[in-house]
Design a protein around this motif. Sequence first.
Motif, PDB file in Angstrom:
ATOM      1  N   ALA A 163       0.839  -1.200   0.000  1.00 58.82           N
ATOM      2  CA  ALA A 163       0.000   0.000   0.000  1.00 58.82           C
ATOM      3  C   ALA A 163       0.876   1.254   0.000  1.00 58.82           C
ATOM      4  O   ALA A 163       1.856   1.336   0.734  1.00 58.82           O
ATOM      5  CB  ALA A 163      -0.922   0.005   1.217  1.00 58.82           C
TER       6      ALA A 163
ATOM      7  N   GLN B 295      -1.639   7.801  -1.873  1.00 60.51           N
ATOM      8  CA  GLN B 295      -2.047   8.499  -3.091  1.00 60.51           C
ATOM      9  C   GLN B 295      -3.175   9.465  -2.740  1.00 60.51           C
ATOM     10  O   GLN B 295      -4.268   9.025  -2.361  1.00 60.51           O
ATOM     11  CB  GLN B 295      -2.507   7.515  -4.172  1.00 60.51           C
TER      12      GLN B 295
ATOM     13  N   VAL C 237      -3.359   3.048  -0.766  1.00 60.76           N
ATOM     14  CA  VAL C 237      -3.967   2.162  -1.753  1.00 60.76           C
ATOM     15  C   VAL C 237      -2.887   1.285  -2.376  1.00 60.76           C
ATOM     16  O   VAL C 237      -1.730   1.697  -2.496  1.00 60.76           O
ATOM     17  CB  VAL C 237      -4.705   2.984  -2.844  1.00 60.76           C
ATOM     18  N   ILE C 238      -3.267   0.071  -2.749  1.00 64.02           N
ATOM     19  CA  ILE C 238      -2.362  -0.782  -3.523  1.00 64.02           C
ATOM     20  C   ILE C 238      -2.591  -0.446  -4.988  1.00 64.02           C
ATOM     21  O   ILE C 238      -3.680  -0.709  -5.525  1.00 64.02           O
ATOM     22  CB  ILE C 238      -2.617  -2.270  -3.246  1.00 64.02           C
ATOM     23  N   PRO C 239      -1.615   0.159  -5.665  1.00 66.00           N
ATOM     24  CA  PRO C 239      -1.849   0.648  -7.031  1.00 66.00           C
ATOM     25  C   PRO C 239      -2.081  -0.449  -8.060  1.00 66.00           C
ATOM     26  O   PRO C 239      -2.707  -0.205  -9.092  1.00 66.00           O
ATOM     27  CB  PRO C 239      -0.576   1.446  -7.342  1.00 66.00           C
ATOM     28  N   GLU C 240      -1.614  -1.653  -7.788  1.00 70.34           N
ATOM     29  CA  GLU C 240      -1.790  -2.753  -8.740  1.00 70.34           C
ATOM     30  C   GLU C 240      -3.216  -3.298  -8.665  1.00 70.34           C
ATOM     31  O   GLU C 240      -3.774  -3.487  -7.580  1.00 70.34           O
ATOM     32  CB  GLU C 240      -0.799  -3.869  -8.420  1.00 70.34           C
ATOM     33  N   ARG C 241      -3.813  -3.525  -9.816  1.00 70.77           N
ATOM     34  CA  ARG C 241      -5.148  -4.133  -9.870  1.00 70.77           C
ATOM     35  C   ARG C 241      -5.006  -5.635  -9.633  1.00 70.77           C
ATOM     36  O   ARG C 241      -4.341  -6.332 -10.397  1.00 70.77           O
ATOM     37  CB  ARG C 241      -5.806  -3.869 -11.225  1.00 70.77           C
TER      38      ARG C 241
ATOM     39  N   LYS D 106     -10.816  -3.167  -8.348  1.00 69.20           N
ATOM     40  CA  LYS D 106      -9.765  -4.169  -8.107  1.00 69.20           C
ATOM     41  C   LYS D 106      -8.547  -3.590  -7.389  1.00 69.20           C
ATOM     42  O   LYS D 106      -7.504  -4.245  -7.305  1.00 69.20           O
ATOM     43  CB  LYS D 106      -9.340  -4.855  -9.406  1.00 69.20           C
ATOM     44  N   HIS D 107      -8.650  -2.381  -6.854  1.00 69.95           N
ATOM     45  CA  HIS D 107      -7.601  -1.805  -6.017  1.00 69.95           C
ATOM     46  C   HIS D 107      -8.016  -1.929  -4.558  1.00 69.95           C
ATOM     47  O   HIS D 107      -9.159  -1.617  -4.206  1.00 69.95           O
ATOM     48  CB  HIS D 107      -7.374  -0.327  -6.350  1.00 69.95           C
TER      49      HIS D 107
ATOM     50  N   VAL E 132      -8.053  -0.437  -1.025  1.00 72.43           N
ATOM     51  CA  VAL E 132      -7.883   0.850  -0.355  1.00 72.43           C
ATOM     52  C   VAL E 132      -7.885   0.586   1.149  1.00 72.43           C
ATOM     53  O   VAL E 132      -8.795  -0.067   1.671  1.00 72.43           O
ATOM     54  CB  VAL E 132      -9.015   1.833  -0.718  1.00 72.43           C
TER      55      VAL E 132
END
Length: 213
Positions: free
Chosen positions: A154, A157, A162-166, A201-202, A204
Amino acid sequence: MPQRTGPFAHLDEAGLRELAPHGAIRTLPKNVVVVTEGDATDTLYVVLSGRVKAYVADENGREVVVNTIGAGDYFGELVLDGGPRAASIMTLEPCRFYVIPRADVEGLLERSPAFARDLIYALIGKVRALTDAVRDLALKDVYARLAKFIEEHAVEQEGVRVIPERLTQHDIAARIGGSREMVSRIVKDLTAGGYISIEAKHIVVHRKLPAHW
């Protein structure tokens, strides 16, 4: 973004051609298997752009992701002993590679002590990372591995972590060595508790995850 390290981290395409003149460019779209576990090893791949996953799978198709590899990094270092590929590699997005034949790698090791040192240090880093992964699989339950995965991936942003990868639940399960069903149950409970939410699919992260599930 993590800092690039290793013998190829600061080289562009021109620098790689000078370093390994017999190498070649290879371009592949998303979701293509680049090499397969057990194949003969005769080349080393430097990732110029894009990202790949290294994974192992059983006969039933269940897979565990060993590592993800991005631009500036490489895979196929087992070319040095001539043994078979230890893992399969699949593109996670469109990729460009500089593919170096074994003879060029061996020549670099003989001619350049600095290159050999950097490669050794990079290999040590990968061994340490694999040791940590094995320790987690052996000593931590699925929830602890998922919580660690979320914490490590994470990023902030616009004031939100958030985890930027989908990622699908199948993707997450493969990354942490758990079942999709168990990941689904944990994610559902964390979402219900207001700890996380899933948006396109992210993942948060809204607040610190509990120590135990």
